[in-house]
Write a protein that holds these residues in place. Structure first.
Motif, PDB file in Angstrom:
ATOM      1  N   PHE A 122     -24.496 -10.290 -32.111  1.00 37.64           N
ATOM      2  CA  PHE A 122     -25.553 -11.193 -32.566  1.00 37.64           C
ATOM      3  C   PHE A 122     -25.270 -11.628 -33.998  1.00 37.64           C
ATOM      4  CE2 PHE A 122     -29.793 -12.315 -34.118  1.00 37.64           C
ATOM      5  CZ  PHE A 122     -30.281 -13.067 -33.053  1.00 37.64           C
ATOM      6  N   VAL A 123     -25.057 -12.899 -34.192  1.00 34.81           N
ATOM      7  CA  VAL A 123     -24.755 -13.408 -35.524  1.00 34.81           C
ATOM      8  C   VAL A 123     -26.063 -13.606 -36.298  1.00 34.81           C
ATOM      9  CG1 VAL A 123     -23.774 -15.331 -36.835  1.00 34.81           C
ATOM     10  CG2 VAL A 123     -22.654 -14.531 -34.734  1.00 34.81           C
ATOM     11  N   VAL A 124     -26.114 -12.990 -37.458  1.00 36.04           N
ATOM     12  CA  VAL A 124     -27.345 -13.070 -38.245  1.00 36.04           C
ATOM     13  C   VAL A 124     -27.269 -14.224 -39.229  1.00 36.04           C
ATOM     14  CG1 VAL A 124     -28.872 -11.842 -39.824  1.00 36.04           C
ATOM     15  CG2 VAL A 124     -27.652 -10.583 -38.044  1.00 36.04           C
ATOM     16  N   ASN A 133     -29.533 -25.873 -30.181  1.00 41.48           N
ATOM     17  CA  ASN A 133     -29.532 -24.952 -29.053  1.00 41.48           C
ATOM     18  C   ASN A 133     -28.202 -24.207 -28.996  1.00 41.48           C
ATOM     19  OD1 ASN A 133     -29.243 -23.865 -26.403  1.00 41.48           O
ATOM     20  ND2 ASN A 133     -30.855 -25.247 -25.704  1.00 41.48           N
ATOM     21  N   ILE A 134     -28.270 -22.891 -29.117  1.00 43.44           N
ATOM     22  CA  ILE A 134     -27.034 -22.108 -29.161  1.00 43.44           C
ATOM     23  C   ILE A 134     -26.367 -22.056 -27.793  1.00 43.44           C
ATOM     24  CG2 ILE A 134     -26.084 -19.824 -29.682  1.00 43.44           C
ATOM     25  CD1 ILE A 134     -28.346 -19.542 -31.719  1.00 43.44           C
ATOM     26  N   ARG A 135     -27.185 -22.109 -26.764  1.00 42.33           N
ATOM     27  CA  ARG A 135     -26.606 -22.109 -25.425  1.00 42.33           C
ATOM     28  C   ARG A 135     -25.697 -23.323 -25.253  1.00 42.33           C
ATOM     29  NH1 ARG A 135     -31.129 -21.754 -22.608  1.00 42.33           N
ATOM     30  NH2 ARG A 135     -31.285 -19.512 -22.869  1.00 42.33           N
ATOM     31  N   GLU A 136     -26.156 -24.474 -25.737  1.00 38.90           N
ATOM     32  CA  GLU A 136     -25.328 -25.681 -25.637  1.00 38.90           C
ATOM     33  C   GLU A 136     -24.110 -25.613 -26.539  1.00 38.90           C
ATOM     34  OE1 GLU A 136     -27.209 -29.482 -26.219  1.00 38.90           O
ATOM     35  OE2 GLU A 136     -28.650 -28.996 -24.642  1.00 38.90           O
ATOM     36  N   LEU A 137     -24.327 -25.029 -27.690  1.00 39.24           N
ATOM     37  CA  LEU A 137     -23.227 -24.863 -28.637  1.00 39.24           C
ATOM     38  C   LEU A 137     -22.106 -24.071 -27.976  1.00 39.24           C
ATOM     39  CD1 LEU A 137     -22.966 -25.380 -31.792  1.00 39.24           C
ATOM     40  CD2 LEU A 137     -23.484 -22.972 -32.040  1.00 39.24           C
ATOM     41  N   GLU A 138     -22.481 -22.965 -27.353  1.00 35.01           N
ATOM     42  CA  GLU A 138     -21.485 -22.131 -26.685  1.00 35.01           C
ATOM     43  C   GLU A 138     -20.921 -22.833 -25.456  1.00 35.01           C
ATOM     44  OE1 GLU A 138     -23.684 -18.450 -26.065  1.00 35.01           O
ATOM     45  OE2 GLU A 138     -22.629 -17.605 -27.805  1.00 35.01           O
ATOM     46  N   GLY A 139     -21.786 -23.603 -24.781  1.00 41.36           N
ATOM     47  CA  GLY A 139     -21.328 -24.339 -23.609  1.00 41.36           C
ATOM     48  C   GLY A 139     -20.217 -25.302 -23.981  1.00 41.36           C
ATOM     49  N   SER A 196     -35.913 -22.748 -26.874  1.00 43.23           N
ATOM     50  CA  SER A 196     -34.969 -22.334 -25.842  1.00 43.23           C
ATOM     51  C   SER A 196     -33.539 -22.283 -26.388  1.00 43.23           C
ATOM     52  CB  SER A 196     -35.063 -23.345 -24.705  1.00 43.23           C
ATOM     53  OG  SER A 196     -34.046 -23.121 -23.799  1.00 43.23           O
ATOM     54  N   GLY A 197     -32.813 -21.263 -25.957  1.00 42.76           N
ATOM     55  CA  GLY A 197     -31.406 -21.149 -26.321  1.00 42.76           C
ATOM     56  C   GLY A 197     -31.161 -20.693 -27.739  1.00 42.76           C
ATOM     57  N   LEU A 198     -32.146 -20.081 -28.361  1.00 42.12           N
ATOM     58  CA  LEU A 198     -31.972 -19.681 -29.760  1.00 42.12           C
ATOM     59  C   LEU A 198     -31.714 -18.187 -29.927  1.00 42.12           C
ATOM     60  CD1 LEU A 198     -34.595 -21.910 -31.600  1.00 42.12           C
ATOM     61  CD2 LEU A 198     -32.157 -22.278 -31.257  1.00 42.12           C
ATOM     62  N   GLY A 199     -31.668 -17.441 -28.837  1.00 48.43           N
ATOM     63  CA  GLY A 199     -31.260 -16.041 -28.952  1.00 48.43           C
ATOM     64  C   GLY A 199     -32.337 -15.007 -28.703  1.00 48.43           C
ATOM     65  N   LYS A 200     -33.453 -15.405 -28.141  1.00 46.38           N
ATOM     66  CA  LYS A 200     -34.531 -14.428 -27.891  1.00 46.38           C
ATOM     67  C   LYS A 200     -34.085 -13.359 -26.893  1.00 46.38           C
ATOM     68  CE  LYS A 200     -37.386 -17.551 -26.402  1.00 46.38           C
ATOM     69  NZ  LYS A 200     -36.541 -18.748 -26.539  1.00 46.38           N
ATOM     70  N   THR A 201     -33.524 -13.814 -25.787  1.00 44.84           N
ATOM     71  CA  THR A 201     -33.106 -12.853 -24.765  1.00 44.84           C
ATOM     72  C   THR A 201     -32.006 -11.946 -25.307  1.00 44.84           C
ATOM     73  OG1 THR A 201     -33.694 -14.407 -23.018  1.00 44.84           O
ATOM     74  CG2 THR A 201     -32.155 -12.656 -22.435  1.00 44.84           C
ATOM     75  N   HIS A 202     -31.079 -12.545 -26.016  1.00 38.36           N
ATOM     76  CA  HIS A 202     -29.983 -11.775 -26.600  1.00 38.36           C
ATOM     77  C   HIS A 202     -30.528 -10.669 -27.515  1.00 38.36           C
ATOM     78  CE1 HIS A 202     -25.672 -11.990 -28.413  1.00 38.36           C
ATOM     79  NE2 HIS A 202     -26.232 -10.832 -28.718  1.00 38.36           N
ATOM     80  N   LEU A 203     -31.430 -11.052 -28.377  1.00 39.76           N
ATOM     81  CA  LEU A 203     -31.965 -10.098 -29.351  1.00 39.76           C
ATOM     82  C   LEU A 203     -32.762  -8.990 -28.649  1.00 39.76           C
ATOM     83  CD1 LEU A 203     -32.020  -9.585 -32.349  1.00 39.76           C
ATOM     84  CD2 LEU A 203     -34.061 -11.000 -32.528  1.00 39.76           C
TER      85      LEU A 203
HETATM   86  P1  ADP Z   1     -33.183 -17.758 -25.456  1.00 45.17           P
HETATM   87  O1  ADP Z   1     -33.517 -16.511 -24.715  1.00 45.17           O
HETATM   88  O2  ADP Z   1     -33.864 -17.855 -26.779  1.00 45.17           O
HETATM   89  O3  ADP Z   1     -33.359 -18.989 -24.656  1.00 45.17           O
HETATM   90  P2  ADP Z   1     -30.532 -16.655 -25.351  1.00 45.17           P
HETATM   91  O4  ADP Z   1     -30.789 -15.317 -25.917  1.00 45.17           O
HETATM   92  O5  ADP Z   1     -30.342 -16.747 -23.891  1.00 45.17           O
HETATM   93  O6  ADP Z   1     -31.631 -17.693 -25.841  1.00 45.17           O
HETATM   94  O7  ADP Z   1     -29.264 -17.261 -26.109  1.00 45.17           O
HETATM   95  C1  ADP Z   1     -28.506 -18.346 -25.580  1.00 45.17           C
HETATM   96  C2  ADP Z   1     -27.033 -18.091 -25.820  1.00 45.17           C
HETATM   97  O8  ADP Z   1     -26.770 -18.131 -27.209  1.00 45.17           O
HETATM   98  C3  ADP Z   1     -26.601 -16.712 -25.362  1.00 45.17           C
HETATM   99  O9  ADP Z   1     -25.314 -16.796 -24.821  1.00 45.17           O
HETATM  100  C4  ADP Z   1     -26.574 -15.893 -26.623  1.00 45.17           C
HETATM  101  O10 ADP Z   1     -25.618 -14.866 -26.568  1.00 45.17           O
HETATM  102  C5  ADP Z   1     -26.215 -16.915 -27.655  1.00 45.17           C
HETATM  103  N1  ADP Z   1     -26.798 -16.604 -28.957  1.00 45.17           N
HETATM  104  C6  ADP Z   1     -28.048 -16.879 -29.365  1.00 45.17           C
HETATM  105  N2  ADP Z   1     -28.250 -16.473 -30.613  1.00 45.17           N
HETATM  106  C7  ADP Z   1     -27.104 -15.907 -31.013  1.00 45.17           C
HETATM  107  C8  ADP Z   1     -26.693 -15.282 -32.216  1.00 45.17           C
HETATM  108  N3  ADP Z   1     -27.502 -15.191 -33.266  1.00 45.17           N
HETATM  109  N4  ADP Z   1     -25.434 -14.796 -32.270  1.00 45.17           N
HETATM  110  C9  ADP Z   1     -24.616 -14.912 -31.216  1.00 45.17           C
HETATM  111  N5  ADP Z   1     -24.936 -15.493 -30.053  1.00 45.17           N
HETATM  112  C10 ADP Z   1     -26.171 -15.986 -29.947  1.00 45.17           C
END
Ligand code: ADP
Ligand code: MG
Length: 453
Positions: free
Chosen positions: A117-119, A312-318, A150-157
């Motif tokens: 998780f990138v802070v 949206n981080i999900r899109e960024l990674e996509g 959406s896609g900002l890291g809630k589930t990840h965290l």
């Molecule tokens: P949300 O639950 O808020 O919709 P997710 O937790 O599913 O978002 O995150 C979407 C994608 O972005 C996941 O692949 C997640 O690993 C990645 N991601 C989000 N925030 C970070 C972060 N701070 N550092 C690394 N990856 C992140």
């Protein structure tokens, strides 16, 4: 003993280490909470220690968890009884230690750990609080409520907390479900005729855990039976000192139909938000991912993606994954800029994206407030239209730097005094939240969407 010695950094370091051992503080918590603690001064019997955190609530945590240890150890050094006061210093982000975590748990994604998780500024507080909760489930903040787009890291965290707890103590019972799964379980048990057996199965599953995580809780709002079951589950777990972690796209205060009894319970714990990442965080996430996949991606391409995909981080990674997949398709060639542009043409439109103008403001406000553009531009005066209209006035004035009259023109109104009063109302509400609509949070969120950071 000479009090001056505390200003000696090495000595102070030693004291903190001693407290770490005494209080049995893990390295990660040391890193997040202790490393930056600075000795400030001694006044009489009070020792002032400054924390780099920016939020008052952080001090509460230090107080609750560590004050006594600080008082004991420093008191020992000084040979007298002292009080410790933590104060704020205001500074930058602590970075993060890499630890190797391997947890087998079929409901948790193995990739979603604190380590990956990138802070950044957008999630700093949420991250710190999550680590604190993970260290002491049920004892620090309960419930923990994480919200953000959406896609900002809630589930990840959220799942990181689960991994952390299980790594520390594999006997802990940790459940992670989406609110859909939870709803399905409730419906399933109702369908079997509310038989004692099916209900007790449901309760066995949810009410005997140490940690319950429900993701995207907004989807159970309005579903009577599910909401009711959740309520009782919540109470049972909370009473037993078990940790509850919830995520949602919105602050619970913003849900219109949410019962007061939920609101008051959610407010018992800690609420943190994650906002869209800034440029640095976006590029850090991309670099991280490239490294993880063992792929060389030039800084130019990282910059290209990070500058174009913002909210949206999900899109960024996509986008990055698409380049990686493309490059594999072509015998692992190292992607150049043309290649990247070709791969990303669906992700990144060539038109000027992210530029803020009046229409963009109207679009985003309508989307965030659930209003239609048509109604906004009409003469309708009902409260649920007037309010977003006022936000549009306020944001146009604030962000576009245009005159009240120009705003009136844009809104097809002849009189600019209505614009002035609209702006004033929002401004006042940002300060006082008199309307109870959490205008400040709403406006902040809309702004951050508009700014794409
Ligand atoms: P949300 O639950 O808020 O919709 P997710 O937790 O599913 O978002 O995150 C979407 C994608 O972005 C996941 O692949 C997640 O690993 C990645 N991601 C989000 N925030 C970070 C972060 N701070 N550092 C690394 N990856 C992140
Ligand atoms: Mg999610």
């Amino acid at each position: 003993m000479n009090e001056e010695i505390f200003t000696n950094e090495e000595y102070w370091e030693e004291i903190k280490k001693k407290i770490q051992r005494e209080a049995n503080v893990s390295d990660i918590t040391y890193h997040l909470w202790f490393e930056n603690l600075e000795f400030r001064e001694i006044q009489g019997d009070t020792v002032y220690i400054a924390s780099e955190k920016e939020d008052e609530r952080a001090l509460g945590y230090l107080d609750k968890k560590f004050k006594l240890y600080f008082e004991t150890i420093i008191g020992e050094e000084l040979g007298k009884i002292i009080n410790v006061k933590f104060i704020l210093k205001n500074n930058s982000v602590p970075t993060f230690d890499n630890q190797d975590v391997k947890v087998d748990n079929d409901t948790l994604n193995p990739e979603y750990t604190f380590e990956s998780f990138v802070v950044g500024n957008n999630n700093k507080m949420a991250h710190q609080v999550s680590v604190a909760v993970a260290e002491d489930p049920g004892k620090t903040w309960n419930p923990l409520y994480i919200y953000g787009g959406s896609g900002l890291g809630k589930t990840h965290l959220m799942q990181s907390i689960g991994h952390f707890i299980l790594k520390k103590d594999p006997t802990k019972k940790v459940i992670y479900v989406t609110s859909e799964q939870f709803t399905n379980d409730v419906i399933e048990s109702l369908r079997s005729g509310k038989s004692a057996d099916s209900m007790s199965k449901l309760r066995e599953k949810y009410r005997t855990v140490d940690v319950l995580m429900i993701d995207d809780i907004q989807f159970i709002i309005g579903k009577e039976a599910t909401q009711e079951e959740f309520f009782h589950t919540f109470n049972t777990l909370h009473d037993a000192g078990k940790q509850i972690i919830l995520s949602s796209e919105r602050n619970f205060k913003e849900f219109k139909n949410l019962d007061e009894r939920y609101i008051s319970r959610f407010a018992w714990g800690m609420t943190v938000d994650i906002t869209p990442p800034d440029y640095e965080t976006r590029s850090a996430i991309l670099r991280n991912d490239a490294e993880k996949h063992n792929i060389k991606i030039s800084e130019e391409i990282i910059d290209y993606i990070a500058s174009n995909i913002k909210s949206n981080i999900r899109e960024l990674e996509g986008a990055l994954n698409k380049i990686i997949a493309f490059s594999k398709l072509y015998n692992n060639i190292e992607p150049d800029m043309d290649f990247a542009k070709e791969a990303l043409k669906d992700y990144i439109s060539t038109e000027e994206s992210g530029k803020i103008n009046f229409d963009r403001i109207v679009d985003v406000v309508c989307q965030e407030c659930g209003a239609s553009k048509e109604a906004i531009m009409s003469n309708k005066r009902n409260a649920d239209i007037v309010y977003p209209r006022h936000i549009i006035m306020y944001l146009s004035y604030d962000m576009l730097g245009i005159t009240y009259q120009q705003i009136a023109d844009n809104l097809k109104r002849s009189d600019h005094t209505t614009v002035i009063s609209g702006c004033k109302k929002i401004e006042a509400d940002i300060k006082s939240n008199k309307s109870g609509k959490n205008t400040k949070e709403k406006v902040d969120r809309i702004k951050s969407i508009l700014l794409g950071n």
